[in-house]
Design a protein around this motif. Sequence first.
Motif, mmCIF file in Angstrom:
data_model
loop_
_atom_site.group_PDB
_atom_site.id
_atom_site.type_symbol
_atom_site.label_atom_id
_atom_site.label_comp_id
_atom_site.label_asym_id
_atom_site.label_seq_id
_atom_site.Cartn_x
_atom_site.Cartn_y
_atom_site.Cartn_z
ATOM 1 N N UNK A 248 0.824 -1.204 0.000
ATOM 2 C CA UNK A 248 0.000 0.000 0.000
ATOM 3 C C UNK A 248 0.862 1.260 0.000
ATOM 4 N N UNK A 249 1.963 1.248 0.715
ATOM 5 C CA UNK A 249 2.855 2.404 0.736
ATOM 6 C C UNK A 249 3.376 2.712 -0.659
ATOM 7 N N UNK A 250 3.754 1.683 -1.394
ATOM 8 C CA UNK A 250 4.261 1.907 -2.745
ATOM 9 C C UNK A 250 3.168 2.446 -3.659
ATOM 10 N N UNK A 251 1.945 1.939 -3.507
ATOM 11 C CA UNK A 251 0.824 2.465 -4.295
ATOM 12 C C UNK A 251 0.612 3.951 -4.009
ATOM 13 N N UNK A 252 0.582 4.308 -2.722
ATOM 14 C CA UNK A 252 0.349 5.699 -2.346
ATOM 15 C C UNK A 252 1.448 6.601 -2.887
ATOM 16 N N UNK A 253 2.683 6.135 -2.823
ATOM 17 C CA UNK A 253 3.795 6.910 -3.386
ATOM 18 C C UNK A 253 3.630 7.077 -4.889
ATOM 19 N N UNK A 254 3.297 5.992 -5.572
ATOM 20 C CA UNK A 254 3.128 6.050 -7.033
ATOM 21 C C UNK A 254 1.986 6.974 -7.429
ATOM 22 N N UNK A 255 0.944 7.029 -6.609
ATOM 23 C CA UNK A 255 -0.226 7.856 -6.937
ATOM 24 C C UNK A 255 -0.029 9.331 -6.595
ATOM 25 N N UNK A 256 1.023 9.658 -5.808
ATOM 26 C CA UNK A 256 1.288 11.076 -5.582
ATOM 27 C C UNK A 256 1.661 11.491 -4.180
ATOM 28 N N UNK A 257 1.622 10.579 -3.188
ATOM 29 C CA UNK A 257 2.003 10.953 -1.831
ATOM 30 C C UNK A 257 3.461 11.390 -1.792
ATOM 31 N N UNK A 258 3.750 12.429 -1.017
ATOM 32 C CA UNK A 258 5.123 12.899 -0.828
ATOM 33 C C UNK A 258 5.688 12.502 0.528
ATOM 34 N N UNK A 267 3.013 0.204 18.334
ATOM 35 C CA UNK A 267 4.452 0.118 18.564
ATOM 36 C C UNK A 267 5.139 0.760 17.365
ATOM 37 N N UNK A 268 6.390 1.125 17.558
ATOM 38 C CA UNK A 268 7.145 1.788 16.498
ATOM 39 C C UNK A 268 7.548 0.799 15.405
ATOM 40 N N UNK A 269 7.502 1.282 14.171
ATOM 41 C CA UNK A 269 8.026 0.542 13.026
ATOM 42 C C UNK A 269 8.949 1.463 12.233
ATOM 43 N N UNK A 270 9.807 0.900 11.372
ATOM 44 C CA UNK A 270 10.902 1.678 10.780
ATOM 45 C C UNK A 270 10.468 2.738 9.778
ATOM 46 N N UNK A 271 11.435 3.571 9.446
ATOM 47 C CA UNK A 271 11.362 4.541 8.350
ATOM 48 C C UNK A 271 11.977 3.909 7.108
ATOM 49 N N UNK A 272 11.368 4.162 5.960
ATOM 50 C CA UNK A 272 11.942 3.753 4.676
ATOM 51 C C UNK A 272 11.789 4.908 3.698
ATOM 52 N N UNK A 274 10.970 5.370 -0.253
ATOM 53 C CA UNK A 274 10.522 4.683 -1.460
ATOM 54 C C UNK A 274 10.799 5.529 -2.690
ATOM 55 N N UNK A 275 10.937 4.875 -3.813
ATOM 56 C CA UNK A 275 11.034 5.563 -5.100
ATOM 57 C C UNK A 275 9.703 5.416 -5.811
ATOM 58 N N UNK A 276 9.033 6.544 -6.042
ATOM 59 C CA UNK A 276 7.736 6.531 -6.715
ATOM 60 C C UNK A 276 7.906 6.265 -8.202
ATOM 61 N N UNK A 277 6.793 5.995 -8.868
ATOM 62 C CA UNK A 277 6.824 5.677 -10.299
ATOM 63 C C UNK A 277 7.427 6.809 -11.120
ATOM 64 N N UNK A 278 7.266 8.062 -10.648
ATOM 65 C CA UNK A 278 7.811 9.199 -11.389
ATOM 66 C C UNK A 278 9.207 9.601 -10.914
ATOM 67 N N UNK A 279 9.811 8.774 -10.068
ATOM 68 C CA UNK A 279 11.180 9.014 -9.634
ATOM 69 C C UNK A 279 11.322 9.780 -8.333
ATOM 70 N N UNK A 280 10.214 10.304 -7.769
ATOM 71 C CA UNK A 280 10.313 11.027 -6.498
ATOM 72 C C UNK A 280 10.733 10.085 -5.366
ATOM 73 N N UNK A 281 11.480 10.635 -4.404
ATOM 74 C CA UNK A 281 11.811 9.904 -3.194
ATOM 75 C C UNK A 281 10.758 10.221 -2.134
ATOM 76 N N UNK A 282 10.092 9.196 -1.630
ATOM 77 C CA UNK A 282 8.953 9.373 -0.729
ATOM 78 C C UNK A 282 9.253 8.684 0.602
ATOM 79 N N UNK A 283 9.474 9.456 1.676
ATOM 80 C CA UNK A 283 9.678 8.840 2.988
ATOM 81 C C UNK A 283 8.374 8.253 3.530
ATOM 82 N N UNK A 284 8.505 7.122 4.224
ATOM 83 C CA UNK A 284 7.371 6.515 4.923
ATOM 84 C C UNK A 284 7.858 6.049 6.280
ATOM 85 N N UNK A 285 7.116 6.357 7.321
ATOM 86 C CA UNK A 285 7.330 5.723 8.614
ATOM 87 C C UNK A 285 6.138 4.794 8.806
#
Length: 384
Positions: A248-258, A267-272, A274-285
């Motif tokens: 889902x994170x990759x979908x959201x990034x590809x669709x336009x999330x920044x 509980x805490x989970x990591x930061x990553x 992602x590279x969106x379909x248009x090449x943007x770098x999209x942080x996700x926690x």
Amino acid sequence: MKHGRIWAAVLACALLFTGCAGGGDTSANAPSTPMEEAFAGRDMTLSVRLMAVGDNLIHDVIYQQAAARGSGGYHDFGPVYRQIAPIVAKADIAVINQEVPVASDLYPLSSYPAFNSPKELAGQVEGLGFNVVSYANNHMYDKGSAGLAESKRVFDALPSVTVAGIYERGSYDDIPIREENGIRFAFLSYMEMTNVGSSGDTCGIYLKDEETIRRQMELARQQADFIVVNVHWGAEGSDTPNAYQKEEAQKLADWGADLILGHHPHVLQPIAELTAADGRQVPVIYSLGNFVSAQKGNYNMAGGFLDCTVVLDMKTGETRVEGLSFIPTVTQFGSRFSNLHIVPFADWSESQAAAHGLAGNGFSYQFVKRQLENTFGNYLKTGA
């Protein structure tokens, strides 16, 4: 992303400085365009410091302690948040996941499994400096559609707050927009599931409704420079994102999330990044954990602030995220949850850990330190 709105703003600034598009100095030493002339020697970037925290999960012991501190039925949550207030104050935009309704004018106060908190909580959250409240979560319908509508009414009455994730059914084209320091932000919120269903007029949007989400992304791109998505997903108690969260994170990034802010596991989970379909770098926690709660698990105590700076390049209209990091906190309490409050990890000590209500059950200062280091690695910082 590039936006016509940015170019219009740049051109307007250029005309302001030059007087008009033509008739300027045509000497060899002069800037060749109005834009260059307007911004020669000037900083052509705008920036906003954005912070985000996890679940504001108000169990009964928390609002009971707040009631004991107040008078005349007023609930004083101030001591719960006092030590982290200086961190919130450093943000231009501060996002919080409001896990529970604040519909006390309609329904009695209640705790797990169907929550309802005092309405005074909303004003005190705003007073801390939180100005974006996300409401798409599994407890949003705990008091039905009416309770959700009341919660929105309470937060909407606060002048500095933008509410995300609550809609009148069918009116999903109304994108919450907030402008700070010249940068326009869109705030979208979605959830994987809810504990209680609702067929009322006030509602949220499920992740499975991909057609609606993609339309909202398109509208947000037209109106904003930067899209922040809060998303409620994953398995409670897991410190590792599952395959569904990653997909889902990759979908959201590809669709336009920044920027993607995850909630729900408590509980805490990591930061990553992602590279969106248009090449943007999209942080996700994947999970910001609990901001505050009266849960009983060792891993539930650590929370904190995702901290970053959003930069808009006025030359190109592109946005980027700089300085991505995590500032940790700990929920501290004594026996039977006495004196429950949040402490910045930088101010938390071995002696506080030893006096914690969970001490003696594998919980210690070193336990939390290891949890934070293992989860965030180089993203971890202790000071604000």
